[in-house]
Design a protein around this motif. Structure first.
Motif, PDB file in Angstrom:
ATOM      1  N   GLU A 532       3.480  -3.878 -20.065  1.00  0.00           N
ATOM      2  CA  GLU A 532       4.149  -3.348 -18.872  1.00  0.00           C
ATOM      3  C   GLU A 532       3.108  -2.594 -18.044  1.00  0.00           C
ATOM      4  O   GLU A 532       2.717  -1.471 -18.357  1.00  0.00           O
ATOM      5  N   LEU A 533       2.654  -3.249 -16.977  1.00  0.00           N
ATOM      6  CA  LEU A 533       1.553  -2.722 -16.157  1.00  0.00           C
ATOM      7  C   LEU A 533       2.099  -2.140 -14.858  1.00  0.00           C
ATOM      8  O   LEU A 533       2.959  -2.752 -14.210  1.00  0.00           O
ATOM      9  N   GLU A 534       1.611  -0.963 -14.501  1.00  0.00           N
ATOM     10  CA  GLU A 534       1.986  -0.366 -13.218  1.00  0.00           C
ATOM     11  C   GLU A 534       0.709  -0.071 -12.426  1.00  0.00           C
ATOM     12  O   GLU A 534      -0.205   0.594 -12.922  1.00  0.00           O
ATOM     13  N   ILE A 535       0.668  -0.606 -11.200  1.00  0.00           N
ATOM     14  CA  ILE A 535      -0.490  -0.363 -10.324  1.00  0.00           C
ATOM     15  C   ILE A 535      -0.004   0.353  -9.067  1.00  0.00           C
ATOM     16  O   ILE A 535       0.861  -0.158  -8.355  1.00  0.00           O
ATOM     17  N   LYS A 536      -0.527   1.542  -8.837  1.00  0.00           N
ATOM     18  CA  LYS A 536      -0.183   2.302  -7.631  1.00  0.00           C
ATOM     19  C   LYS A 536      -1.376   2.273  -6.685  1.00  0.00           C
ATOM     20  O   LYS A 536      -2.516   2.191  -7.118  1.00  0.00           O
ATOM     21  N   GLN A 537      -1.072   2.369  -5.384  1.00  0.00           N
ATOM     22  CA  GLN A 537      -2.181   2.522  -4.438  1.00  0.00           C
ATOM     23  C   GLN A 537      -1.908   3.680  -3.496  1.00  0.00           C
ATOM     24  O   GLN A 537      -0.772   3.920  -3.093  1.00  0.00           O
ATOM     25  N   ASP A 538      -2.976   4.393  -3.199  1.00  0.00           N
ATOM     26  CA  ASP A 538      -2.888   5.545  -2.302  1.00  0.00           C
ATOM     27  C   ASP A 538      -3.451   5.114  -0.953  1.00  0.00           C
ATOM     28  O   ASP A 538      -4.625   4.779  -0.859  1.00  0.00           O
ATOM     29  N   LYS A 546      -3.684   0.360   3.396  1.00  0.00           N
ATOM     30  CA  LYS A 546      -2.750  -0.327   2.496  1.00  0.00           C
ATOM     31  C   LYS A 546      -3.209  -1.758   2.286  1.00  0.00           C
ATOM     32  O   LYS A 546      -3.556  -2.451   3.230  1.00  0.00           O
ATOM     33  N   TYR A 547      -3.219  -2.183   1.029  1.00  0.00           N
ATOM     34  CA  TYR A 547      -3.627  -3.546   0.712  1.00  0.00           C
ATOM     35  C   TYR A 547      -2.405  -4.372   0.351  1.00  0.00           C
ATOM     36  O   TYR A 547      -1.590  -3.965  -0.480  1.00  0.00           O
ATOM     37  N   VAL A 548      -2.292  -5.514   0.971  1.00  0.00           N
ATOM     38  CA  VAL A 548      -1.234  -6.479   0.643  1.00  0.00           C
ATOM     39  C   VAL A 548      -1.924  -7.804   0.371  1.00  0.00           C
ATOM     40  O   VAL A 548      -2.635  -8.320   1.233  1.00  0.00           O
ATOM     41  N   ILE A 568       0.221  -7.979  -4.631  1.00  0.00           N
ATOM     42  CA  ILE A 568       0.477  -6.580  -4.263  1.00  0.00           C
ATOM     43  C   ILE A 568       1.253  -6.560  -2.957  1.00  0.00           C
ATOM     44  O   ILE A 568       0.790  -7.073  -1.932  1.00  0.00           O
ATOM     45  N   GLU A 569       2.447  -5.993  -2.983  1.00  0.00           N
ATOM     46  CA  GLU A 569       3.277  -5.915  -1.783  1.00  0.00           C
ATOM     47  C   GLU A 569       3.519  -4.461  -1.380  1.00  0.00           C
ATOM     48  O   GLU A 569       3.359  -4.087  -0.238  1.00  0.00           O
ATOM     49  N   GLU A 570       3.919  -3.657  -2.355  1.00  0.00           N
ATOM     50  CA  GLU A 570       4.262  -2.269  -2.070  1.00  0.00           C
ATOM     51  C   GLU A 570       3.157  -1.349  -2.593  1.00  0.00           C
ATOM     52  O   GLU A 570       2.198  -1.793  -3.211  1.00  0.00           O
TER      53      GLU A 570
END
Length: 1173
Positions: A532-538, A546-548, A568-570
């Protein structure tokens, strides 16, 4: 004879959608700085000309635009007139950008404006007529553009090795001859140079002939460059050079100063391989008929590429005995050759297309690195460059590769977070430009990842083929536009060749600034066998975006490595990744702590396909596995950086294993040394055994029979050599429980120095000995003073005494037997400064000042200057700061002046956010003069001075300046008082300025005079005032109006809205022909300066109304303050009660206020208070 372009001069032109359009046939504008123009003829007819260079002095205190008569009349009319200089960096940056634009050749401007005789342009009959321009000029003692090196020894100029060469940042050819100094204006060249018979002149193109004079004392070199080239790519070097024809490629010639020929032979022996590599990957021959390399002293930059020749620093030359310099010099040679293809042969259409050329040349240079030094070195370089650009963008707010100007409010100032304009290369900070080049080649690599290397090289080949065909069209110069690259043309080529749409990628990385910040965390679900991987971006911090798009994640499991591409969407992505391996407790690879999980480690974006900083949270054992078993050097370096946070025996073991692995990349092993030292310091209470790395070093490099004696040097294995000189430096950072360097370690390092034997080694050990001195410096810890005793050489700590004796011995030996590039002296100077900072020897800058004087080798000077800069900061020495500033103004070497500014910026004596006794009005004036007029001959130096001013004082008015008398601005008409914006703190002032559109004229009409009377207003339309006499007589009539009894003179409102010169360019960047003048008023009776108000980011800002100093308090708040009507309404209630008593008092005075007269520019009348009031 001066160099001249053989192509007819271009007219004053504007770039349109369809090629070029002639804007004006009766004027020709050329670029020329420093040159003294005597005479201009066009087709043998005398031509009138005007010379105006607004960059000589950016912010003028007093203009003489209307001539001496105008000045005389105005000074008579307004006897109280005197300058009110602004010390505001926002104001300077905008004025400087306007001044540079006013002479920008890409906008059809120039310093030299030539009037074409009417008989030549009136009878053109729709056909372009060839105009031949002949300019007589001289260049005496130039401060920039050409650099003269004349050693102060005996003998003739040739015997002394005196030489001169062209230099400068970007298009700086205008500094040594008049030209159209633009990269987009191409022509063929015929160049002739007459020099002393003992000298050699080297320039662009083929040497056609050399002709001696009758007395054989002088000779003339004739060069012909038949490939169309811009003036900016023309260069020159003259000196008593020794000449070497390349034995492998006879069209390549090398030049060096006397007695350096053996070094030149070795240094350039590799160049033919670089030629072969580039010609092979680009499937295109080198575009010029010859190539020349010139090695000179006191170089402006290490590598400067020009058409068919490159100028290098002579410090890059080395013998076969030198290890460390060899790869660096080869990289410089490869870099310059890459720029011959993209940068010199193929030029840019405009400044906003610069990223394409820098990106392509940097990209093919990277391919050469990969082939020459291997994939590991290449990936390490990419990681290094990526870390640099990420750190810089997060610190400053972003680097924009393709700035688009105009078209919308947000595009008017695409870099509002910076203290300089990015609309022109000459206004850029040098550090920003370095990072710009770094980002350009990284983005080119991202494009390669998207379309494949094969298509990428096809695009380059297509650009070169079209340019090569165009360059052979001698009589069809309209074809030469194929030799210019633009962003749109480059993207079109990519689309045609690959058929892929890369527009989203371009929009993300080229049209926007900022990098991406990822943070990854995960949990292993054993029941579902899922990660279960969670990637956050600041993307809210400065310098981020923001990267999409797609993001690759590599999961290393027991059964192998598995790649997963996530979309990566959000700003936060949660993703379940199925695991291929089952959890097995009996696996020998896994430790007890990880037995429940089949995961070994996880990597986010392993290919560096995004410009990002990716931090992931993993357990310490996962980082240890990654270091031991991952073969990618970038992954190993990431693991080493992470293990610093986990000081455990397991981490110690993993790092020690890497150090012992000979097949491991040498840079990874070097990084492991320093990490191990940090871990050992954190584990100091539980550490067992000898100091970290000592036993390993002894086993690898010392005698078996006597472990404290090092073996005779043998540097045949370069990997071992780099490890051998790094390990003692890292060991010296070890500390015991008392925070002192262990005695055992210091003794060990002193033994290494004592028993160092280089007699049987075929390589020099100067870099190794320099590292030993660095190790001694690292072992120094702060002195402990008893009863505040003064440190002298007699009561030195015994260990420190040993260190000082070694340093002194090395320094004395250097004077007898200097090492290559004086590396040992450099290390000794740094070590002495460390001893001073730690309180072991008295802190005294005199030693460093003597080593920093002109005449010493440049590396020694830079090291000594670093120490003086550090001393200035630590001891807050005003005397040393003045000495440094004096060197910035007067040192003969441009590179040293630039480095001092750079060092002061990075290690400032104080900053805008701190109080310091060094911060005073005199220093502000000194720095302001330096950047305003003292560095007009060197773009790089001026931008460095701007950087320093920003670091010390910030964007708004420096806090050390005396406060203006009028702290509050009282508006009687609106019945409100506000704080004078000239003393608003920077943060607030910056927000206010950011809210103002700098290109809008509407705001000028929006500010009102608090003393104005709407019924008596009388406006002057500045657009209709063309006659200076009418203008002056109008104002003299103003003086004859009836006034209040007791008032002997009127003083006009000082407004810059139309009076401040626009540097011959209007607000929209177009040239203006309206007469301009400058009028600034002080307060009588005060010696303090009164900075004007910050009305907008445009130079044409409003200045305050000046009033008499000796007047009652009731009128003290009458300073002129600009504000918008909507601001009035918001703040009206807030200030009404606060200043109620003042409003009543002023209300009584309004009845007897004097009649108004109009402000010369604001178009609004201003009453001047009388002395009787």
């Amino acid at each position: 004879m001066p160099p001249t372009g053989s192509d007819p001069a271009r007219m004053n032109r504007k770039k349109g959608d369809k090629g070029f359009e002639i804007a004006n046939l009766n004027r020709i504008k050329l670029n020329s700085k420093q040159c003294r123009i005597y005479r201009v003829r066009i087709n043998d007819l005398e031509a009138a000309f005007i010379y105006n260079d607004p960059t000589l002095e950016v912010c003028h205190i007093f203009k003489k635009t209307f001539g001496e008569m105008c000045v005389l009349l105005l000074s008579l009319a307004f006897s109280l007139l005197s300058p009110l200089p602004r010390r505001n960096l926002n104001y300077f940056s905008n004025a400087y950008a306007a001044a540079v634009s006013a002479v920008d050749p890409d906008a059809g401007n120039g310093e030299l404006c030539i009037k074409v005789p009417s008989e030549l342009w009136k009878h053109v009959d729709g056909k372009l007529k060839v105009l031949k321009i002949h300019i007589n000029f001289s260049l005496d003692q130039p401060k920039g553009g050409l650099h003269f090196v004349v050693p102060s020894v005996e003998g003739s100029m040739a015997e002394r090795g005196a030489h001169v060469f062209s230099c400068g940042y970007q298009n700086s050819t205008r500094f040594w001859f008049p030209c159209v100094d633009s990269y987009s204006e191409l022509c063929t060249w015929k160049l002739e140079f007459t020099v002393d018979a003992a000298m050699v002149a080297v320039s662009n193109g083929d040497l056609v002939e050399t002709v001696y004079t009758h007395d054989m004392r002088k000779k003339t070199f004739h060069y012909m460059l038949t490939i169309p080239t811009s003036a900016s790519n023309i260069s020159l070097a003259i000196g008593p050079f020794e000449i070497l024809v390349d034995p492998y490629m006879h069209e390549v010639t090398h030049f060096c100063l006397p007695q350096l020929l053996p070094l030149l032979k070795h240094t350039t022996s590799y160049l033919h391989e670089v030629f072969e590599f580039y010609e092979e990957i680009l499937t295109c021959r080198y575009p010029y008929s010859c190539f020349k390399t010139v090695f000179i002293d006191e170089a402006y930059v290490e590598v400067a590429a020009y058409a068919s020749m490159s100028i290098f620093s002579t410090n890059l030359l080395h013998s076969a005995m030198i290890i460390d310099e060899t790869p660096l010099t080869r990289r410089c040679l490869a870099q310059s050759l890459a720029q011959q293809f993209f940068g010199c042969f193929i030029s840019r259409m405009s400044w906003s297309d610069e990223w394409v050329l820098k990106g392509i040349s940097g990209y093919i240079y990277g391919l050469w690195m990969k082939k020459t030094f291997g994939v590991n070195e290449y990936r390490h370089w990419i990681k290094e460059e990526l870390d640099k650009i990420v750190a810089y963008e997060l610190k400053t707010g972003g680097v924009l590769l393709h700035p688009i100007f105009g078209g919308g409010k947000e595009k008017d100032n695409p870099a509002s977070h910076l203290h300089f304009s990015i609309k022109h290369p000459h206004t850029l900070s040098w550090e920003y430009y370095t990072m710009f080049q770094c980002k350009a080649h990284l983005v080119m690599r991202l494009i390669e990842n998207r379309i494949s290397m094969e298509f990428m090289l096809q695009v380059f080949n297509k650009l070169l083929s079209l340019a090569s065909t165009a360059s052979s069209q001698k009589f069809q110069s309209h074809m030469w536009s194929q030799m210019l690259v633009s962003t749109s043309g480059f993207l079109k080529s990519i689309s045609n060749v690959s058929g892929k749409d890369i527009q989203p990628l371009i929009k993300q990385w080229v049209d926007q600034s900022g990098v991406v910040k990822f943070y990854g965390s995960f949990a292993f679900n054993r029941k579902r066998n899922v990660l279960e991987l969670e990637i956050k971006q600041d993307y809210t911090s400065p310098g981020t975006q923001k990267y999409v798009g797609p993001l690759k994640v590599t999961v290393q499991e027991l059964d192998g490595s598995f790649n997963h591409t996530l979309q990566i969407e959000e700003n936060s992505l949660k993703h379940d990744i199925p695991c291929h391996s089952k959890s097995r407790r009996e696996t020998r690879l896994l430790s007890a702590s990880s037995a429940d999980s089949p995961l070994l480690w996880i990597r986010i974006d392993p290919d560096m396909a995004v410009l990002r900083r990716a931090d992931s949270e993993q357990a310490d054992f996962m980082w240890q596995y990654q270091l031991r078993y991952e073969r990618d050097v970038v992954a190993q370096q990431e693991a080493i950086a992470a293990l610093e946070r986990f000081p455990t025996p397991a981490s110690r073991l993993a790092l020690t294993d890497v150090l012992e692995q000979e097949q491991c990349f040498y840079r990874v092993r070097m990084a492991a040394c320093f990490c191990l030292a940090k871990i050992a310091n954190s584990m100091v209470s539980t550490w067992t055994g000898p100091p970290a790395m000592k036993s390993l070093f002894t086993r690898m490099f010392c005698c078996k029979t006597c472990p404290n004696i090092v073996k005779t040097n043998n540097f045949m294995s370069f990997q071992s050599y780099f490890l051998q000189k790094t390990m003692p430096v890292a060991m010296a950072l070890l500390r015991d429980v008392h925070n002192l360097c262990p005695k055992e370690v210091l003794t060990f390092i002193l033994d290494l120095i004592k028993y160092n034997d280089n007699r049987k080694n075929k390589f020099s050990d100067n870099y190794y000995r320099a590292e030993m001195i660095d190790a001694l410096a690292n072992s120094v810890t702060p002195a402990v003073s008893v009863n505040n005793e003064v440190r002298t050489l007699d009561n030195l700590n015994p260990d420190v005494r040993l260190i000082l004796e070694e340093i002194t011995r090395f320094l004395n030996m250097e004077k007898l037997l200097p090492s290559y590039r004086h590396t040992i002296t450099v290390s000794c100077l740094r070590a002495i400064r460390v001893l001073q900072k730690n309180g072991h020897v008295p802190s005294d800058p005199s030693l460093f000042r003597s080593y920093a004087e002109y005449g010493h080798f440049v590396d020694i000077r830079i090291a000594a200057l670093e120490a003086v800069v550090d001393y200035t900061k630590v001891d807050r020495s005003y005397e040393e700061l003045q000495w440094l500033l004096n060197m910035i103004q007067n040192d003969p070497v441009p590179y040293v002046r630039h480095k001092i500014l750079n060092m002061l910026t990075k290690n400032p004596p104080f900053t805008k956010s701190m109080e310091s006794p060094l911060c005073n009005e005199a220093l502000v004036d000194q720095l302001w003069k330096l950047m305003n007029s003292g560095t007009s001959h060197d773009w790089r130096l001026r931008c460095g001075a701007v950087d320093l001013y920003f670091t010390l004082f910030g964007l708004s008015r420096p806090s050390c300046l005396p406060l203006p008398e009028l702290g509050l601005v009282l508006n009687l008409k609106e019945k409100k008082a506000v704080l004078n914006p000239t003393i608003i703190p920077e943060a607030i002032a910056g927000n206010q300025e950011a809210a103002v559109n700098p290109s809008s004229h509407a705001q000028l009409a929006g500010f009102q005079n608090p003393f104005s009377n709407s019924q008596e207003e009388e406006e002057i339309d500045m657009d209709t005032v063309h006659d200076s006499q009418a203008f002056i007589s109008h104002h003299l009539n103003m003086l004859e109006r009836p006034s209040t009894p007791g008032l002997s003179k009127y003083r006009p409102a000082n407004s810059r809205s139309a009076l401040t010169p626009q540097h011959s360019a209007g607000c929209d960047g177009t040239p203006t022909t309206k007469p301009q003048w400058n009028m600034e008023l002080p307060r009588k009776g005060t010696g303090k300066e009164q900075p004007p108000l910050e009305m907008s980011a445009h130079p044409a800002a409003a200045a305050p109304l000046s009033v008499f100093g000796k007047e009652p308090a009731s009128s003290k708040h009458g300073e002129h303050h600009h504000h918008h009507h909507h601001e009035h309404k918001k703040k009206k209630k807030k200030h009404k009660r606060k200043h109620k008593h003042k409003h009543r008092r002023d209300g009584r005075e309004r009845g007897r206020a004097p009649p108004a007269f109009p402000s010369p520019a604001g178009g609004r009348p201003a009453r001047s208070p009388s002395l009787s009031d």
